[in-house]
Enzyme design. Sequence first.
Site, PDB file in Angstrom:
ATOM      1  N   THR A  11       0.810  -1.217   0.000  1.00 23.93           N
ATOM      2  CA  THR A  11       0.000   0.000   0.000  1.00 23.93           C
ATOM      3  C   THR A  11       0.840   1.262   0.000  1.00 23.93           C
ATOM      4  OG1 THR A  11      -0.156  -0.102   2.421  1.00 23.93           O
ATOM      5  CG2 THR A  11      -1.908  -1.151   1.155  1.00 23.93           C
ATOM      6  N   CYS A  12       2.060   1.200   0.509  1.00 26.27           N
ATOM      7  CA  CYS A  12       2.901   2.402   0.507  1.00 26.27           C
ATOM      8  C   CYS A  12       3.338   2.777  -0.902  1.00 26.27           C
ATOM      9  CB  CYS A  12       4.134   2.196   1.382  1.00 26.27           C
ATOM     10  SG  CYS A  12       3.752   1.890   3.121  1.00 26.27           S
TER      11      CYS A  12
END
Length: 752
Positions: free
Chosen positions: A719-720
Site C-alpha cells: 500500500t505504501c
Amino acid sequence: MPDPIAAKCASPWWLPMVSTSERFSTHQTTSIKRTLNPYWNENFEINVTNASVITVQVFDQRRWQKNKDTGSLGLITIPMSTVFDVGNGGDEMISQEVKRSSSGEPVSGKVIVNISTNYNASTAVSAPVTSSTTLAVPHTVTRRGSTSSNISRTASTSGTTAAAPAAAAEAPAVQLPAGWEQRRDHLGRVYYVDHNTRQTTWDPPVVPAAQTEQANRQREMARVLERSLPEGGTGSGTPTPAPSRTSTTTEATAASNATASATNLGPLPSGWEQRFTPEGRPYFVDHNTRSTTWLDPRRARNSGATGQMNATQAQAHLAQLMQQSNQTLGPLPSGWEMRITNNNRVYFVDHNSKITTWDDPRLPSTMDANVPQYKRDFRRKLVYFRSQPAMRASTGQCHITVRRNNIFEDAYAEIMRHPATDLKKKLFIKFHGEDGLDYGGLSREFFYLMSKEMFNPFYCLFEYSAHDNYTLQINPQSGINPEHLNYFKFIGRVVGLGIFHQRFLDSFFVTAFYKMILKRKITLKDMESVDAAQHRSLVWMLENPIADVLDLTFAVDSEVFGERVEVELKPDGKNIEVTDDNKKEYVDLVVEWRIVKRVEEQFRAFQQGFNEIVPQELINVFDERELELLIGGLADIDVDDWKKHTDYRGYSENDETIQNFWKAVRSWDNEKKANLLQFVTGTSRIPVNGFKDLQGSDGPRRFTIEKTGEIEQLPKSHTCFNRLDLPPYKSYDALDRKLTMAIEETIGFLQE
C-alpha cells in the site's frame, strides 16, 4: 574547514568577501556558523567601471581569524566587461564554479552573484557608477573528497563603501545611436549590432555630444513619468546626488532606474506587480500564485522565447526557482530532481521510475483539457492552500500505535494526548501485533478504518441524513454519551489531520455540515438534505398564502429522549403568530434551529479540534463542494482512467493475465472495485484529478502491477507504493477467484 561528512563534530563557519580591482576595496560579510548550507541576506554597494573585476572569495572563518593569509576555500572573478555595459546599467545573475585557492585544497561548488546598477544619468559626470552586488552559494563548498550538495536558498551579502572620486572619469555614460543594439555572445561578451549597415563590432559606437545630451534628457523625463508609488500616489523630482545616501534616496533612485531599464521590456504580465525593498532592490509579486521573486518575469519570458539565456544564466535562474519552490512547498520527494530545458522550461525527473514530467510532484498534476471548470478552480485553490507555511509538516515524527480491533478508543487516547504541534509532524501509524512499516500505506488504512468507526451511527455521534442512508450529519441526541463533546473535538482533529497529511476519509456529510465548517450562511436549500419532508412544507409556506390555513407560532416542538419539548425560535416566540408578513423570518429561524442550533455545542467542539490542525482562514478559500472533495476525494471509479495511469513490471498491457485482470475489474460493481483499490492503496478514494494523482510514500506514485509469486498463491499488495503483486494465473476464473479472496478475506500488514 572541517569535513562536512563528520556532521556531529564539525561546525563550518562561512565567511565570504567581495572585492574590486579599484584600489583593492574589500567588503566582508558576517560569518555563517554550523551549517553546510550558508545563507546571507546582505547587500554591498561598490564602485565599478567597465574595466573593473569583482572577486568573491570564501573563507573558513576559524582559520582566517588565526592567520589572515590562510583559510581560503575558493574564489570566483567577474570582469564587469563580460556582464553588461556599466554606462547603460543592468541587472544580471552570474553563476560560476568555485576556483581552487592558492593552498591547492580540493574545492567544489558554485557561487551566484547578482549585480544590479543604480545608474543615474544626471550624476554620471561627477560620480562613478555604483553597483549593488549580492552573493549566493547554491552548492555548498566541500573538501577532502566529499561531494557537493544542493541547497535551496539563495544567499546574499552586503555592506557599504565610500565613493572613489578617482574612478569618476573611468565611467562615461555610453549611449547607442539609432539603429544600434547591444548583445552578448554565448560566452557573455558584449558586442554591438548596427542594423543600419547590418554589421557587428566589439567596440561601442561613438555618439555625437548633441545626441547624447538629448538622450539623457529623454531618459530623465521617462524616469519621472514612469515612476509609480506603492499606494497609487504621485510624485515628482529626481534623486539628488550626495556623498552619503539615505535609504529613502537609494530606494527612490533604484525604483526610478528599474522603471527606466524595464521600459524596453514592455508591461508586466497580468497579475504581476513590481515593488522595492527598503534597500532599493526591485522584486516582483505574482498575485496569481501569491508568491514573490527577484527575477523579472519579462526577462525570463523574453529569454525563454528567444533562447538568449546562456547556460550560466539558465543555471542561476534554476537555482532561484529551486529556492522559491523549496521555501513555499518544501523539498522535492526522495529521488526527484528539478532541471531546465534548452528553452528554459523547468521539468522534473523521477529517478525512481525513470520518467520525466512537467508537473511539480509536490502539487496536484496539471488538468486535462476536458475537465470541468470547477476542478480547475479547485486545483488553483489547492496549490495555494498546500503552499502555505501552516500546512507544511514540522520536523520530526509523530508515532501512533493502535489495535485494529479497538481502533476508535486507542486512536482517541493517542491523538488527544499529543499537542497539535506534534500531530503536524510526519505521521507514522503502527498496528499492534503487525510488522508493517508506514511509508504512507498504513496511514491511509488508518484513516479508512477510522472513517468506518467515527461515523458509525451506533456510537450516536453522527446519524444518516433523512435524505438517504449515505450522507452523515451530527446527531442532536449525542448527549446520551457524557463525553460526547470530547469525542467531537477528537473527530475534528482527525478530519483536520486527514486534510493536513493528504489522507482521504471514506465518508460524506450533508452540504450544510461543510458550510458550517466554512462559516457560511445556511439556507432553505440546505434543509432538503437534512429533512426532505420539512423542506417541502417550508417551501409551500413561502409560495402560498397561509392566512386561515396554518395556525403557527414562533415555536417548534422537539423530542429529547422521548420527551416532547417546546422550543421558542425567538424571545416570547410561543405568543407570536406566524403571518404572511413574517413567514420568511419564521422559515429562516426554523432552518437555523433545525440545522445549526440543535447541534451548536457538538459542532463548536468539532470546530475547535479541526482548527487546531487547519487554520480557519486557510480552509475558507474553498467552497462547500470543494471542501467535500478535499476531505473525501472521489468515490466514483473510472476504470479507463485507472488503466491509463497504471504501470507494469514483468507484464505488458497485452499479456493475457493483464487482460483478464481488467476484464474482472470491469465486471465488478463499484463496491468491489473500491475494495480492490483499498486493498492495494490503503484507501478507496481517489484524488479529484483521478488516478494520475495517486500518492505514494514520498509523492505521486502510479498504480503498479508486478509479475511475481506462484500461481497457487494469493495476490499481495504494497500500500505504501500502490503496488499489486499478481501471479501469472493461467485463466480468468482463477484470477477472479484468487483476487476476490485476497481483497475480501485478508487483513493486516506483514514485513518482507
